[in-house]
Design an enzyme around this catalytic site. Sequence first.
Site, PDB file in Angstrom:
ATOM      1  CG  ASN A 178       5.276   1.766  -8.108  1.00  0.00           C
ATOM      2  OD1 ASN A 178       5.165   0.548  -8.160  1.00  0.00           O
ATOM      3  ND2 ASN A 178       5.533   2.503  -9.164  1.00  0.00           N
ATOM      4  CB  CYS A 237       6.161  -4.519 -13.142  1.00  0.00           C
ATOM      5  SG  CYS A 237       7.422  -5.632 -12.476  1.00  0.00           S
ATOM      6  CB  THR A 288      13.222  -2.323 -16.010  1.00  0.00           C
ATOM      7  OG1 THR A 288      12.065  -3.113 -15.738  1.00  0.00           O
ATOM      8  CG2 THR A 288      13.789  -1.795 -14.708  1.00  0.00           C
ATOM      9  N   GLY A 308       6.575  -0.814  -5.082  1.00  0.00           N
ATOM     10  CA  GLY A 308       5.202  -1.143  -5.480  1.00  0.00           C
ATOM     11  C   GLY A 308       4.433  -1.921  -4.420  1.00  0.00           C
TER      12      GLY A 308
END
Lengths: 257, 304
Positions: B103, B133, B196, B50
């Site tokens: 990203n 995130c 995640t 990212g």
Amino acid sequence: MKEIKHALILDNQLIADNIYKMTLEADGIAREAKAGQFVNLYCKGEAKLLPRPISICEIDKDRGRITLVYGVVGQGTKEFSTLKAGEKIEVLGPLGNGFKIDESKAKNIIVGGGIGTPPLVELVKQLKGEKEVYLGFRSQSILLEAFKVYGANVHVATEDGSEGFKGNVLELLKKNNAKGEIIYSCGPKPMLKAIAAWAKENEIAMQVSLEERMACGIGACVGCVCKIKEKDELDWQHKKVCKDGPVFWSDEVVWDD
Amino acid sequence: MIKEKHNLKVNIAGVELKNPVTTASGTFGSGREYGEFVDLNQLGAVTVKGVSSTPWKGNPAPRIAETYGGMLNSVGLQNPGVEEFIKNDIPFLRQYDTKIIVNVAGKSVSEYCEVVERLSHADIDLIELNISCPNVKEGGVTFGTDVKMAHKVTKEVKRYAKQPLIVKLSPNVTDITEIARAVVDGGADGISLINTLLGMAIDIHKRKPILANTVGGFSGPAVKPVALRMVYQVARAVSVPIIGMGGISTGEDAIEFILAGATAVAVGTANFRNPRATIDVLEGIKEYMVRYGIQSLDEIRGMI
Ligand SMILES: Cc1cc2nc3c(=O)[nH]c(=O)nc-3n(C[C@H](O)[C@H](O)[C@H](O)COP(=O)(O)OP(=O)(O)OC[C@H]3O[C@@H](n4cnc5c(N)ncnc54)[C@H](O)[C@@H]3O)c2cc1C
Ligand SMILES: Cc1cc2nc3c(=O)[nH]c(=O)nc-3n(C[C@H](O)[C@H](O)[C@H](O)COP(=O)(O)O)c2cc1C
Ligand code: FES
């Protein structure tokens, strides 16, 4: 292309309470390795997914071998301790940057703490000049003979006084009024921080080998960072212990925790 | 060696990938490190870490904890900023015959737009908007868990994007299909998932969380069933292409995602255990195609 190697285990023995010494046939690693570098050891299967970083304790370039000394502290190191000579283990290395050996220094001080001691053996083997090795342990020492074989003067401190000086390794350095032109060190962070402060007071350059929890071990995940100064305590960057280290100059490190 | 009679090409919003295998953002840097273990020319695309408008320092260490069959990370999007990225990493990646997916991280709608606007003039193939995130306080997952916000940020960013826009979804929601519809409605050309799962691990000896940030993102083989279920649900809810990820470490895993409806797959945490994981996944996909006489993955995509 680089790859994980399946290295033959030549020996894997208990050398002290919960501490093992493993010798691997690893020609490629031995050929390239420098003192202070580490390898990734991998567990079987995927339950214990991440590599375990372990310092290279000794390098035998002629016979293409490396030795590792590790403490059993959790599931991964427990698995390693059950492996027998003749079995294989997945290993990747050498990784990181080792110690920057300064051959112009005639008087070297080497400070190790606990399970941070192993990489200092190969360092001492390669250092020329006077070698004063100071080692601190909780109660049981390791690897004293190895250092002596390579011509070092070894001084031991144990917290409970069961061996050598009773107290910590900094107190022993002070008591002996240790003198040197450079310090090489590896051990727990609080110890490194204290020795770094002492080195600064005495204007001795010092290299420290740091530890951090890792995922890749090769610089890709940015998991293993430490704070390294750009200019001062307030102007710092997160650097990767695995790729930019594990060895740094002590005055670059922000010792805040 | 398997003869390459079959067709591995996949198309994501008009961008053709030579095969369906890419990397999961943040696990592969910009390809330099793993490029020493695998030939990047063999990957369908490289999805990079990212990037934000200015350099981010990320979270304090420890940032990594292992859990059974997986791991937690709280890296917090440490990156050198979009300018450094464009200067250093694009020329590196362009040496290879692979697509570049960038990203994008941001703390506000305007930061996301700023980065995308900057990237729209850069030589890259696809943009992946990370609104998922769990490791940053502002932005990140707060956009990805709210239907209205997800829609809004996608719509705003889309105005600046010259390349196709993929929006990366968070699994930390009750109904993933709502968010998927919202971003497609906002103009997303593709969806990637999962980011995640929010997780935690405690050191019982120190009686403290292992991560300095207390909580972190859970990934790796252990999350695969959750990821697969979500890809399956999203594939039924929207018609844009999907990049599926979460615990993929073998060709079989990848085939499961394709059967569930993914167009491409990303390999993340598996790289840490096996630096050749991307290529092993690709080889595994080929073997499966040979075994079942599949000419193109279109034949099996979304069959379930
Ligand atoms: C550069 C470097 C060199 C090292 N050299 C040695 C050495 O020569 N000898 C030795 O005994 N130990 C060394 N360590 C520490 C060693 O990596 C850990 O003790 C080991 O990973 C613990 O694994 P485990 O599965 O037994 O423990 P667990 O607690 O079950 O491990 C769980 C996870 O936490 C990680 N972890 C746990 N403790 C540490 C730690 N102290 N440092 C980094 N990661 C940790 C493990 O790698 C694993 O991912 C070194 C660490 C680093 C970073
Ligand atoms: C160390 C690490 C860093 C990550 N960084 C990013 C990131 O910068 N941007 C992002 O969108 N996802 C990031 N992720 C999430 C992964 O791209 C992926 O969505 C997730 O890990 C699930 O896939 P996996 O199980 O194959 O790893 C990161 C994951 C890990 C483990
Ligand atoms: S462990 Fe991945 S960058 Fe150091």
